[in-house]
Design a protein around this motif. Structure first.
Motif, PDB file in Angstrom:
ATOM      1  N   ASP A 156       2.090  -1.372   4.655  1.00 18.28           N
ATOM      2  CA  ASP A 156       1.757   0.043   4.266  1.00 18.28           C
ATOM      3  C   ASP A 156       3.104   0.900   4.252  1.00 18.28           C
ATOM      4  OD1 ASP A 156      -1.158   0.063   4.613  1.00 18.28           O
ATOM      5  OD2 ASP A 156      -0.621  -0.860   6.538  1.00 18.28           O
ATOM      6  N   ASN A 215       0.681  -1.043  -0.005  1.00 15.96           N
ATOM      7  CA  ASN A 215       0.038   0.050  -0.136  1.00 15.96           C
ATOM      8  C   ASN A 215       0.968   1.214   0.158  1.00 15.96           C
ATOM      9  OD1 ASN A 215      -1.822   1.851   0.408  1.00 15.96           O
ATOM     10  ND2 ASN A 215      -2.293   1.633   2.534  1.00 15.96           N
ATOM     11  N   THR A 223      -7.541   1.334   0.343  1.00 12.90           N
ATOM     12  CA  THR A 223      -6.898   0.326  -0.247  1.00 12.90           C
ATOM     13  C   THR A 223      -6.327  -0.717   0.638  1.00 12.90           C
ATOM     14  OG1 THR A 223      -6.369   1.634  -2.101  1.00 12.90           O
ATOM     15  CG2 THR A 223      -4.958  -0.074  -1.733  1.00 12.90           C
ATOM     16  N   GLY A 224      -5.797  -0.208   1.893  1.00 10.44           N
ATOM     17  CA  GLY A 224      -5.086  -1.200   2.594  1.00 10.44           C
ATOM     18  C   GLY A 224      -6.096  -2.202   3.292  1.00 10.44           C
TER      19      GLY A 224
END
Lengths: 244, 120
Positions: free
Chosen positions: A57, A37, A44-45
């Motif tokens: 992340d 990410n 999104t994550g």
């Protein structure tokens, strides 16, 4: 744990990421999936996590190449033997993964590049992008003395040799392209193209938009030229798992 | 070079060198980054005071006025300093990239461990 890892770099891909992960699981059951990410501002994550992928992340938006490389470093650390890289925007067709992995399994190639130009495709590139692709595939083909049709492709499969090189010092942080293919050739790694299906970018935030194509063409010429000038052996800089 | 010009140049140089040394003393500037500035200042100071080499260099490079020579060398030094910074920035960019990647991977591992522990 499987010995294949699929790396998906993703920046603000909440619309596509769940579908991409589900399709990869559907077409290739023997792979673990990691989403990098890349500093997304959307969900999104979280969506990737709930879709069953491992998520890394990044602390800020680091760019396509740096995000991918994080995945490669993770793969080396966790002793994966094969890696597939696929975009998170749904541009690449996950059904092609087994075909991409074929030549790396058989030892025929260290890096397999999925080419959209080896088959009839739905892919239509904007003018500038098309020009860039033509020029650099031509250059890459001449230098590596084998036909390269799609050097910009971000749909690739690697074995451990390709993986070690990609996790090393020379992998570009912005957009890996023809220069990387030329480097692979100079290191002595085998590259092979396989036909894949690619769709038009669903969202219009390609790294080849706006004024960027001009910078891209300039940077790529420079990068290829300098790659050719460097006489050093890249092998010395390949990162082994213990060095991470 | 006129006397007034010399005095002005020397005063400016003195001020700049003092500021740089003071910044290093207060640890606001690393020694590593100060040496180029100090070198530049010292060379210009020498040329201001000791006029003959300046005239000689001016003739050598075809400059009409010695002050032009001083400006040219000033600019060349500034360019070198900028280049020095570009190199430093490139190195730092690489280091930050590596650190951020490493941090992100470790963060993921830590989360995994915490989750593993809470599952037990």
């Amino acid at each position: 744990m499987n010995n294949i890892l699929t790396v998906i770099p993703a920046y603000n891909e909440e619309e596509n990421i769940s579908k991409v992960i589900a399709e990869i699981k559907n077409y290739c059951r023997q792979t673990d999936i990691i989403v990098i990410n890349d500093g997304s501002e959307d969900e999104t994550g979280d969506l990737a996590r709930s879709a069953g992928a491992v998520v890394i992340d990044l602390p800020y938006n680091m760019g396509y190449g740096a995000a991918l490389q994080t995945g490669f470093k993770y793969a080396l650390r966790n002793n994966y033997q094969y890696v597939v890289q696929i975009d998170g925007d749904g541009q690449h067709e996950p059904a092609d993964i087994p075909r991409l992995l074929g030549p790396v399994f058989s030892g025929e190639a260290d890096v397999v590049i999925g080419s959209r130009f080896l088959v009839d495709n739905k892919y239509k590139a904007p003018f500038f992008r098309k020009m860039g692709m033509k020029i650099f595939s031509f250059l890459a083909s001449i230098i590596t003395r084998r036909k390269i049709t799609d050097p910009t492709s971000g749909y690739q499969a690697l074995n451990i040799n390709g993986l070690e090189f990609y996790a090393g010092e020379y992998y570009p942080a912005d957009f890996p392209d023809a220069d990387v293919i030329i480097m692979l050739h100079r290191v002595g790694l085998k590259v092979k193209e396989m036909p894949v299906v690619m769709y038009q970018h669903l969202s219009n935030k390609s790294m080849h938009a706006g004024l960027k194509p001009v910078y891209y063409i300039f940077k790529m010429f420079l990068s290829i030229f300098l790659t050719l000038l460097r006489k050093d052996t890249f092998e010395k800089k390949v990162i082994k798992p213990g060095q991470l | 070079m006129f006397f007034k010009q010399k005095i002005f140049a020397l005063l400016m140089l003195f001020a700049i060198i003092t500021i740089i040394i003071e910044l290093v003393r207060r640890r606001k500037l690393l020694e590593e980054y100060s040496w180029l500035w100090l070198l530049t200042g010292s060379v210009v100071a020498v040329l201001v005071v000791w006029y003959d080499p300046l005239v000689f260099i001016s003739k050598l490079i075809g400059a009409v006025l010695p002050t032009t020579t001083l400006f040219i060398f000033g600019i060349i030094f500034l360019m070198l300093i900028s280049l020095h910074y570009s190199i430093k920035i490139s190195t730092l960019t690489n280091q930050v990239k590596k650190l951020a990647q490493e941090l992100a991977i470790l963060d993921q591992e830590l989360r995994e461990q915490v989750r593993g522990n809470s599952d037990v």
